[in-house]
Every structure is written in structure tokens, then in C-alpha cells.
Design a protein around this motif. Structure first.
Motif, PDB file in Angstrom:
ATOM      1  N   GLU A  93       0.840  -1.198   0.000  1.00 26.08           N
ATOM      2  CA  GLU A  93       0.000   0.000   0.000  1.00 26.08           C
ATOM      3  C   GLU A  93       0.882   1.257   0.000  1.00 26.08           C
ATOM      4  O   GLU A  93       0.786   2.084  -0.874  1.00 26.08           O
ATOM      5  N   THR A 103       9.208   1.417   6.833  1.00 26.89           N
ATOM      6  CA  THR A 103       7.930   0.775   7.159  1.00 26.89           C
ATOM      7  C   THR A 103       7.163   0.528   5.868  1.00 26.89           C
ATOM      8  O   THR A 103       6.982   1.445   5.074  1.00 26.89           O
ATOM      9  N   ASP A 152       3.623  -0.636   4.588  1.00 31.56           N
ATOM     10  CA  ASP A 152       2.220  -0.937   4.895  1.00 31.56           C
ATOM     11  C   ASP A 152       1.669  -1.817   3.778  1.00 31.56           C
ATOM     12  O   ASP A 152       1.746  -1.455   2.605  1.00 31.56           O
ATOM     13  N   LEU A 153       1.084  -2.933   4.166  1.00 32.96           N
ATOM     14  CA  LEU A 153       0.567  -3.858   3.162  1.00 32.96           C
ATOM     15  C   LEU A 153      -0.956  -3.770   3.075  1.00 32.96           C
ATOM     16  O   LEU A 153      -1.614  -3.322   4.015  1.00 32.96           O
ATOM     17  N   LYS A 154      -1.484  -4.220   1.953  1.00 32.16           N
ATOM     18  CA  LYS A 154      -2.927  -4.106   1.750  1.00 32.16           C
ATOM     19  C   LYS A 154      -3.707  -5.082   2.628  1.00 32.16           C
ATOM     20  O   LYS A 154      -4.910  -4.936   2.785  1.00 32.16           O
ATOM     21  N   ASP A 155      -3.035  -6.091   3.175  1.00 38.19           N
ATOM     22  CA  ASP A 155      -3.754  -7.033   4.049  1.00 38.19           C
ATOM     23  C   ASP A 155      -3.714  -6.575   5.505  1.00 38.19           C
ATOM     24  O   ASP A 155      -3.898  -7.373   6.427  1.00 38.19           O
ATOM     25  N   ASP A 156      -3.455  -5.285   5.712  1.00 38.18           N
ATOM     26  CA  ASP A 156      -3.472  -4.664   7.046  1.00 38.18           C
ATOM     27  C   ASP A 156      -2.289  -5.027   7.919  1.00 38.18           C
ATOM     28  O   ASP A 156      -2.297  -4.748   9.109  1.00 38.18           O
ATOM     29  N   THR A 157      -1.297  -5.676   7.385  1.00 36.47           N
ATOM     30  CA  THR A 157      -0.108  -5.941   8.189  1.00 36.47           C
ATOM     31  C   THR A 157       0.970  -4.927   7.829  1.00 36.47           C
ATOM     32  O   THR A 157       0.862  -4.205   6.832  1.00 36.47           O
ATOM     33  N   VAL A 158       1.969  -4.900   8.658  1.00 40.80           N
ATOM     34  CA  VAL A 158       3.055  -3.938   8.472  1.00 40.80           C
ATOM     35  C   VAL A 158       4.379  -4.682   8.544  1.00 40.80           C
ATOM     36  O   VAL A 158       4.560  -5.535   9.415  1.00 40.80           O
ATOM     37  N   ARG A 191       8.198  -3.865   9.218  1.00 38.68           N
ATOM     38  CA  ARG A 191       8.995  -2.747   9.726  1.00 38.68           C
ATOM     39  C   ARG A 191      10.449  -3.192   9.795  1.00 38.68           C
ATOM     40  O   ARG A 191      10.741  -4.222  10.407  1.00 38.68           O
TER      41      ARG A 191
END
Lengths: 402, 254
Positions: free
Chosen positions: A246, A256, A258-264, A266
Motif C-alpha cells: 500500500e 515501514t 504498509d501492506l494491503k492485508d493490514d499488516t506492516v 517494519r
């Protein structure tokens, strides 16, 4: 001074070469870790399985061990342990990696498998970063040479490979906290009145905390390809396609994703890795933009589908589409196939199919070279290995001979 | 069902009010100037009341940290004088307030871009409160791994003391099961709350556990304090929630 040749071999002469070595430093770091945790683990093990009565020599042993741990930890910072000085050398950078030839010798010595990226921190010097994370410092004394070397390294269409040094901050904090806590609240008095189960639980918890802190502070490895990124922590590898990303944020020593599946994801590195992380960030942003604007797959790409067939059947099917005797049956042109192979946003299956089709259609060194370039540009290990396998396979010789 | 979604600031604000109420009721009710045996003691008591007032009426992080430090000193200085001040929940409240001081709450009333910049990371204070909750459960397990507790004797003694007196029904097997279940649940809570998919289930289990403790055992203050820690888990932990919070901030900022 050498120039990039047709075979991508670049040679020059450096007045001084220093190659970073990590094994001794890593061994010292592990020794420091073992010495720091040794007394604690010993006491908990004894309390868990035998029963703890603090021996008189325990604190003398513990303080000696902790002192030695500090010395070992400080020793890892010594410059003498960090670099091996090669003196004046001929330097060769090629697809095969980095090779050095010291003064007065005839043979080349391979130093690293491949050069991941390069930078110049001071005029007349160049720093090459090898795939295995080591750094090679070249004193060239001529900015012209430096620029030519950097251009030669970065001209290769290859994924960027990093291997950051451990931050150590989390580990130090965790070890200190656990050690102090156990020292104060457990070793002084409480360990002797603990049940075996309590001691075992404390031991398990301490080991669990150490493992988590150690894992969290491990140096991550970030590869940036033209199709996505690969993050490796210890033995856990994760390939992330640019489609799944994302946003990307960078702040000095923290990257960092940010991924589209709501995970991160880092990645935090120490200050000494800041330049490497910045380079990876810029490469990531550029590659993501290129990926977003890459040409979509041609309509006839479905002809490259494997469709559950065996490799031999798939190869035969591709041969019909690419080199059919009747031009009307030859539904995939070589240009199409090349475009799919090079397209970072094509699926892995289609890219492998395209590589196979290229070998079938045009089985010469150039086709193999293009497939290898596509493989080396990808951050996806599985895809790269498959493409390299296609490039090295002899099964296509018979098709070419037809 | 998941945990109620809160922004980081809403979570910090809720925790702040909750901790302030406990500080006043648990410590404020026992601490008075008559306990001072020296000017330093009197200064510490006055400092606690000033800090706790600031904690209740303002948004500054200093008041939170100050109240936490004052509480820790009160625990050590006046603990011998009044047993109520030396209970471990006072120490827990002190550390919680210090951790909470690491998370800013300023700007929740005027969410402009300047005063309320979008946050990218989970607040360090909330993260430490989550760690503290896990450590709390881990030590709960540690203290229960004794023959007296695991054999059900300890729970049986509490039942005699609190509920049944000498008319204790023959339920020893039930006490043994309850003892092992408590240890199992606390161990699961210590580790499992960090697992995203387990968190909703375990959070409800934790709430039930503490409500049970509060009703069945004389540990009301500790139960409320532990329950408050669950608010730290309601703040955003995922990229999506952070993005929502940023979008909200931008929308409010115009």
C-alpha cells in the motif's frame, strides 16, 4: 583504467583495498551473549532440575562472566577485527562477483559472489557492498575511476540485495532487563525457595524472552527486485509483490511497508546501516513506480499457461505456439515472449513459460543471458530459481535442433 | 466480535481517567498530612495531590509521569505505615502511569494537522502497557505454580474464608480443576493476546476472569486495574486502522 566490456567485466587498479570480515566479530558477539547469560541460565537450570543452593563462588563467577561479556562485546567494535587489509590490488567486478589480485601475484582471488550495490562516501573512494553483507573499501584517489566503477556496478539490471548489521539495541535492552530482574528479584534469595516447576517456568520464560528479543533484533535482509521485495529474518523469508504494498515510509533508520492485508513490515537498522537502508528505500520507490507503469500482459499470454501439464507436455505445447511451421499457428511472437519475460507484473507462471518459449524459439547464448538477467532482477526466490533452471536446462536443445 | 476500535488518543484518554480514579480512591483515601514524619514526607504527600489533580484536570504527560513517580515513592515511604499503600496494585498503578506518560493525549480537543499530526506507530506507552499486562499474567502463573495452589488447597481455603465457612461442600475435584484452569487461562492470556486472531476470544476470556475475581474474591482494585489494561489493546495495531485514523485526522483538519 578498464571500461565495461561486452562480457560485463570491469577491471581497475586500486591503491588500497580493505575487505570487511564478519565471522570473528559475529563469534565475539555470540561469546559475549553466552557469557552474559551463562550465570543466569546455569542457576535456573540447577534450580529447575536439582534444587538451588547458591554456592559461595557463584557471584565471583557471575561477575567474572559478565565482565568478560563486556570485554567481548567491546572487542567487536575494534577496527582491527573489522577489516582485512589487502593493500594495492587489481579489482575485477563481473557477473561472477568480485575478485582481487594483490601486487606481485598472477592469480585472481574471489572475494564475494556478487556486488549488490556501491557508493562513494569520500572523493576518490568507493565502497562496494557484497551480497553476503560485507563491505569492500577501495582507495582509488581518482574521482573518474570512482564514477566509472559506480556506473559499471549500477548499470547491471539486477535486484538490490542488502544485509544489515544487527541493531543490537533491543537485544541489549532485553538482556539487561532480564538479567537485572532475575539477579535482583530471583537470585538473591528467591531461587532457593522456588519449586522446580516455578524455576522451570522462569527458565522457559527467560529463554522465550531472549529468543523473541534476539529474533526482533536480528539483522533483517531486504532484497528489492523489479517485481517486489523479499524480507528475510533469520530463516523466515517473505516475498511481497508490489501489488500487495500500500505505502512505503522511510525515516532515517526505519523503513515501514504498509501492506494491503493490514499488516506492516517494519525494518529498523542501526545508524551504521542508514545509507544502505536509504539506498534500498529509493530503489524500492523507483521499482514500485516502474512496476505500476509496466506494460500489462498481452492478450495471448494465456497460451503460456501450464494448465496442470507436466514440464515435458508444457514444453511441447509452448513449442507449437512459438515455432509452428505454419505462421498462422505461431501465435506468440518472440517479441511477445520477451516482453512477458521482462514484465515484472506478469505472473510467475507466465514468466517461466515465456523463458521456456524463449529457449525453444531462440536457443542461443543471448536468450540464456536474457533469462538470467530476468532471474537476477526478481526478488522472488522461487521464480529466480525456476528461471535459472530453465536457462541452464539442456532439454531445449532438441527443440532448437528441430 | 472484536475489541471496540478506539483511536490511540481515545485509548490514552480512557486509561488516564481510569488510572486517575483508581489513584484517588486507592491512595487518596489513605494518604493524609497526619502521616508525615518529616518535612520531606509532607512534601511528598502534597506533591502526590498536586500531581493527581493535574492528572485529572489537564492533558499534560508530565502529570501522568509525576503521579506515577509520586505513587512509587508513597509505596516505599508510607507502605509500612498503612498496609493499603503497600499493596502491589499501588506499584502497578505507579508503573502504568509512567508508561502512559509516554503516550501523548494533547490535541484531542483541537484536531488540526499541526496539533494532531497523524501517528504512524503504536504509541510506546500503550505498547508498554500491553507488555505489562503479559508480564502481570506471567508472574500470576509463576506464583501459582506451587503444590498448595495446584492441589486446589489454596482455592479451597479462600472458599472457606470468603463463602462457606465450616460448611464447605465436598468439591475438592472442582477446586483442583479451577486451580489448573486459572493457571492455564493466565498462561494463555500472557502469550495469546499478542496473537491477532486469538485476541478477541482471549480478551473476552480475560474480562470474564477478572469480573469473576472481582465478584468472588476480595481483589476489586486489582481486577479493575487489569481490566483497564485491555483498553491498550483497543488502540490501532494494524496498518488499516492507522490509515483510518490518519484519514479521520485529515478530514477533521479540513
Amino acid at each position: 583504467m578498464g571500461e565495461p566490456s561486452r562480457d560485463d567485466v570491469f577491471e581497475l587498479r586500486a591503491r588500497g583495498v580493505r575487505v570487511e570480515q564478519r565471522r570473528v566479530r559475529e563469534a565475539m558477539a555470540w561469546l559475549a551473549f553466552a557469557l552474559a547469560m551463562g550465570p543466569l541460565i546455569y542457576a535456573l537450570l540447577v534450580a529447575s532440575f536439582v534444587g538451588w543452593q547458591r554456592p559461595e563462588w557463584f557471584y565471583a563467577m557471575a561477575w567474572t562472566s559478565w565482565g568478560a561479556a563486556v570485554v567481548a562485546a567491546l572487542a567487536t567494535r575494534l577496527q582491527a577485527l573489522r577489516y582485512v587489509d589487502w593493500g594495492a590490488c587489481d579489482v575485477r567486478v563481473s557477473e561472477a562477483g568480485l575478485a582481487l589480485r594483490p601486487n606481485g601475484r598472477d592469480e585472481w582471488t574471489d572475494v564475494g559472489r556478487s556486488v549488490a550495490w556501491a557508493e562513494s562516501r569520500l572523493p576518490g573512494t568507493a565502497h562496494l557492498h557484497l551480497d553476503d553483507g560485507r563491505e569492500v573499501e577501495l582507495s582509488l584517489h581518482e574521482p573518474r575511476k570512482t564514477n566509472a566503477l559506480l556506473a559499471a556496478v549500477h548499470a547491471r539490471p539486477r535486484r538490490l540485495v542488502t544485509r544489515f548489521r544487527a541493531t543490537g539495541r533491543g537485544a541489549r535492552l532485553g538482556i539487561t532487563a532480564v538479567s537485572l530482574h532475575v539477579l535482583i528479584s530471583q537470585l538473591v534469595g528467591k531461587l532457593s525457595v522456588m519449586t522446580h516447576l516455578q524455576a522451570l517456568f522462569t527458565l522457559s520464560s527467560c529463554l522465550g524472552v531472549i529468543a523473541i528479543v534476539r529474533w526482533r533484533s536480528l539483522p533483517p535482509r531486504l532484497d528489492v527486485g523489479n517485481d517486489g521485495i523479499k524480507i528475510r529474518r533469520h530463516r523466515v523469508r517473505r516475498f511481497i509483490s508490489f501489488d500487495a504494498i500500500e505505502e512505503v515510509h522511510f525515516d532515517k533508520t526505519v523503513l515501514t511497508v504498509d501492506l494491503k492485508d493490514d499488516t506492516v513490515e517494519r525494518i529498523e537498522v542501526s545508524q551504521e546501516n542508514a545509507a544502505e537502508l536509504r539506498a534500498a528505500y529509493h530503489r524500492l520507490v523507483d521499482a514500485k513506480k516502474t512496476y505500476a507503469h509496466a506494460m500489462g500482459e498481452p492478450a495471448r499470454v494465456a497460451l503460456l499457461d501450464r494448465g496442470g501439464r507436466s514440464m515435458a507436455d508444457w514444453r511441447d505445447a509452448l513449442a507449437k505456439h512459438v515455432v509452428g511451421g505454419d505462421f498462422r499457428r505461431s501465435s506468440l511472437s518472440v517479441d511477445d515472449v520477451e516482453a512477458i519475460l521482462a514484465a515484472p507484473n506478469a505472473s510467475a507462471e507466465h514468466r517461466i513459460g515465456a523463458a521456456m518459449a524463449m529457449r525453444i524459439a531462440d536457443d542461443d547464448d543471448d536468450a540464456v543471458r536474457r533469462i538470467r538477467i530476468a532471474a537476477e532482477s526478481s526478488a522472488d526466490d522461487d521464480l529466480r530459481e525456476a528461471l535459472l533452471e530453465v536457462a541452464a536446462s539442456e532439454a531445449y536443445d532438441q527443440h532448437a535442433a528441430r | 466480535m472484536t475489541l471496540p476500535p478506539l483511536t490511540s488518543r481515545q485509548a490514552v484518554l480512557g486509561l488516564r481517567f481510569g488510572f486517575a480514579l483508581i489513584a484517588w480512591s486507592q491512595v487518596g483515601g489513605h494518604l493524609h498530612l497526619g502521616m508525615a514524619r518529616s518535612p520531606w514526607h509532607a512534601a511528598l504527600i502534597v506533591a502526590f495531590y498536586i500531581m493527581a489533580t493535574g492528572l485529572s484536570l489537564t492533558w499534560g504527560r508530565t502529570w501522568s509521569v509525576g503521579t506515577g513517580i509520586a505513587l512509587a515513592l508513597v509505596y516505599h515511604v508510607f507502605g509500612d505505615h498503612d498496609g493499603a499503600l503497600q499493596r502491589h496494585q499501588v506499584w502497578l498503578l505507579a508503573s502504568s502511569l509512567v508508561w502512559l506518560g509516554l503516550s501523548p493525549v494533547e490535541g484531542w480537543r483541537s484536531p488540526t494537522a499541526a496539533s494532531w499530526p497523524p501517528r504512524r506507530e503504536t504509541d510506546p506507552g500503550l505498547r508498554l502497557l500491553r507488555v505489562q499486562l503479559s508480564v502481570l499474567y506471567a508472574f500470576g502463573v509463576l506464583h501459582k505454580l506451587t503444590p498448595a495452589f495446584l492441589s486446589g488447597d489454596r482455592l479451597e481455603a479462600i472458599a472457606v474464608e470468603q463463602w462457606f465457612g465450616s460448611d464447605l461442600p465436598s468439591l475438592h475435584v472442582g477446586f483442583v480443576a479451577a486451580a489448573w484452569a486459572t493457571v492455564g487461562i493466565e498462561l494463555a492470556l500472557a502469550v495469546g493476546l499478542w496473537h491477532r486472531s486469538l485476541r478477541p476470544f482471549l480478551a473476552r476470556l480475560g474480562l470474564l476472569l477478572h469480573v469473576g475475581f472481582a465478584v468472588l474474591l476480595p481483589v476489586q482494585t486489582f481486577s479493575v486495574l487489569a481490566l483497564l489494561h485491555y483498553v491498550a489493546w483497543c488502540a490501532p495495531t494494524t496498518a488499516k486502522r492507522r490509515r483510518e485514523e490518519q484519514a479521520l485526522t485529515r478530514a477533521w483538519a479540513g
